[in-house]
Design a protein around this motif. Sequence first.
Motif, PDB file in Angstrom:
ATOM      1  N   LYS A   1       0.830  -1.210   0.000  1.00 51.08           N
ATOM      2  CA  LYS A   1       0.000   0.000   0.000  1.00 51.08           C
ATOM      3  C   LYS A   1       0.867   1.265   0.000  1.00 51.08           C
ATOM      4  N   GLU A   2       1.945   1.256   0.768  1.00 50.58           N
ATOM      5  CA  GLU A   2       2.833   2.408   0.867  1.00 50.58           C
ATOM      6  C   GLU A   2       3.427   2.767  -0.495  1.00 50.58           C
ATOM      7  N   THR A   3       3.811   1.763  -1.258  1.00 49.06           N
ATOM      8  CA  THR A   3       4.374   2.004  -2.588  1.00 49.06           C
ATOM      9  C   THR A   3       3.354   2.661  -3.496  1.00 49.06           C
ATOM     10  N   LEU A   4       2.133   2.170  -3.463  1.00 51.04           N
ATOM     11  CA  LEU A   4       1.086   2.736  -4.312  1.00 51.04           C
ATOM     12  C   LEU A   4       0.762   4.171  -3.917  1.00 51.04           C
ATOM     13  N   GLU A   5       0.748   4.456  -2.619  1.00 52.11           N
ATOM     14  CA  GLU A   5       0.512   5.834  -2.162  1.00 52.11           C
ATOM     15  C   GLU A   5       1.627   6.764  -2.638  1.00 52.11           C
ATOM     16  N   LEU A   6       2.855   6.267  -2.578  1.00 51.82           N
ATOM     17  CA  LEU A   6       3.997   7.056  -3.034  1.00 51.82           C
ATOM     18  C   LEU A   6       3.901   7.347  -4.530  1.00 51.82           C
ATOM     19  N   ILE A   7       3.524   6.351  -5.303  1.00 47.18           N
ATOM     20  CA  ILE A   7       3.388   6.543  -6.752  1.00 47.18           C
ATOM     21  C   ILE A   7       2.300   7.555  -7.060  1.00 47.18           C
ATOM     22  N   ARG A   8       1.147   7.445  -6.378  1.00 43.55           N
ATOM     23  CA  ARG A   8       0.060   8.406  -6.603  1.00 43.55           C
ATOM     24  C   ARG A   8       0.503   9.825  -6.270  1.00 43.55           C
ATOM     25  N   ALA A   9       1.167   9.987  -5.123  1.00 45.03           N
ATOM     26  CA  ALA A   9       1.628  11.313  -4.706  1.00 45.03           C
ATOM     27  C   ALA A   9       2.653  11.860  -5.692  1.00 45.03           C
ATOM     28  N   TYR A  10       3.548  11.014  -6.153  1.00 49.04           N
ATOM     29  CA  TYR A  10       4.590  11.413  -7.104  1.00 49.04           C
ATOM     30  C   TYR A  10       3.976  11.988  -8.377  1.00 49.04           C
ATOM     31  N   TYR A  11       2.961  11.308  -8.909  1.00 48.27           N
ATOM     32  CA  TYR A  11       2.376  11.761 -10.162  1.00 48.27           C
ATOM     33  C   TYR A  11       1.423  12.939 -10.002  1.00 48.27           C
ATOM     34  N   LYS A  12       1.123  13.307  -8.778  1.00 43.92           N
ATOM     35  CA  LYS A  12       0.334  14.520  -8.544  1.00 43.92           C
ATOM     36  C   LYS A  12       1.218  15.764  -8.552  1.00 43.92           C
ATOM     37  N   LEU A  13       2.539  15.539  -8.432  1.00 42.21           N
ATOM     38  CA  LEU A  13       3.488  16.657  -8.469  1.00 42.21           C
ATOM     39  C   LEU A  13       3.680  17.147  -9.900  1.00 42.21           C
TER      40      LEU A  13
ATOM     41  N   GLU B   1       6.162  18.534 -13.051  1.00 42.36           N
ATOM     42  CA  GLU B   1       7.347  17.895 -13.635  1.00 42.36           C
ATOM     43  C   GLU B   1       8.635  18.254 -12.894  1.00 42.36           C
ATOM     44  N   ARG B   2       8.808  19.517 -12.566  1.00 40.40           N
ATOM     45  CA  ARG B   2      10.049  19.933 -11.901  1.00 40.40           C
ATOM     46  C   ARG B   2      10.192  19.325 -10.501  1.00 40.40           C
ATOM     47  N   PRO B   3       9.148  19.384  -9.657  1.00 40.60           N
ATOM     48  CA  PRO B   3       9.286  18.721  -8.353  1.00 40.60           C
ATOM     49  C   PRO B   3       9.489  17.212  -8.458  1.00 40.60           C
ATOM     50  N   ARG B   4       8.881  16.587  -9.456  1.00 38.38           N
ATOM     51  CA  ARG B   4       9.091  15.143  -9.651  1.00 38.38           C
ATOM     52  C   ARG B   4      10.549  14.860  -9.952  1.00 38.38           C
ATOM     53  N   ARG B   5      11.140  15.645 -10.828  1.00 35.72           N
ATOM     54  CA  ARG B   5      12.547  15.463 -11.193  1.00 35.72           C
ATOM     55  C   ARG B   5      13.440  15.639  -9.967  1.00 35.72           C
ATOM     56  N   ARG B   6      13.139  16.662  -9.143  1.00 34.65           N
ATOM     57  CA  ARG B   6      13.948  16.918  -7.952  1.00 34.65           C
ATOM     58  C   ARG B   6      13.810  15.776  -6.946  1.00 34.65           C
ATOM     59  N   LEU B   7      12.592  15.246  -6.790  1.00 33.71           N
ATOM     60  CA  LEU B   7      12.374  14.131  -5.885  1.00 33.71           C
ATOM     61  C   LEU B   7      13.119  12.882  -6.362  1.00 33.71           C
ATOM     62  N   LEU B   8      13.090  12.643  -7.652  1.00 33.95           N
ATOM     63  CA  LEU B   8      13.804  11.501  -8.210  1.00 33.95           C
ATOM     64  C   LEU B   8      15.318  11.658  -7.990  1.00 33.95           C
ATOM     65  N   ASP B   9      15.838  12.854  -8.218  1.00 32.27           N
ATOM     66  CA  ASP B   9      17.264  13.105  -7.980  1.00 32.27           C
ATOM     67  C   ASP B   9      17.622  12.876  -6.510  1.00 32.27           C
ATOM     68  N   LEU B  10      16.734  13.316  -5.608  1.00 28.44           N
ATOM     69  CA  LEU B  10      16.970  13.118  -4.182  1.00 28.44           C
ATOM     70  C   LEU B  10      17.000  11.627  -3.842  1.00 28.44           C
ATOM     71  N   ALA B  11      16.047  10.890  -4.362  1.00 27.41           N
ATOM     72  CA  ALA B  11      15.995   9.447  -4.096  1.00 27.41           C
ATOM     73  C   ALA B  11      17.261   8.756  -4.598  1.00 27.41           C
ATOM     74  N   LYS B  12      17.724   9.142  -5.785  1.00 29.46           N
ATOM     75  CA  LYS B  12      18.947   8.553  -6.322  1.00 29.46           C
ATOM     76  C   LYS B  12      20.158   8.903  -5.458  1.00 29.46           C
TER      77      LYS B  12
END
Length: 133
Positions: free
Chosen positions: A98-110, A112-123
């Motif tokens: 469930k946690e993974t699905l919530e994270l994916i939903r939240a990610y795609y609500k962001l 484009e720029r915040p998504r890219r920054r979040l992905l860079d942070l995760a990496k």
Amino acid sequence: MANAIDLHVGKRLRRRRRLLGLTQQQLAESIGIRFQQIQKYECGANRVTASRLYELAVALNVPVNYFFEGLQQVAAPATPGAPANDRDLIAADVLSQKETLELIRAYYKLGERPRRRLLDLAKALQDESTDAA
């Protein structure tokens, strides 16, 4: 006892339903059955007929073959001496949480720029934890 294929189809059904944010009740109502039947499908206790699988695919907006994706790893007997594909098993387990699905939903609500920054942070965090190990 549930068959490995029935379990696989049930897991795929649950994953897609959760990804769309639907309850068992909502999905059941959309195809004209009771939510208990969805529960039984998801845990592999009841087999899904071809016509019901088609109705579920339409309701979940996926092709029917979605429910069988990745089945080769589940149904194929292990070859002696062949390495197990733990990466696929771990990925399937992670995606069903469930946690993974919530994270994916939240990610795609962001945006484009915040998504890219979040992905860079995760990496960057992944690199840090790899270096520390």
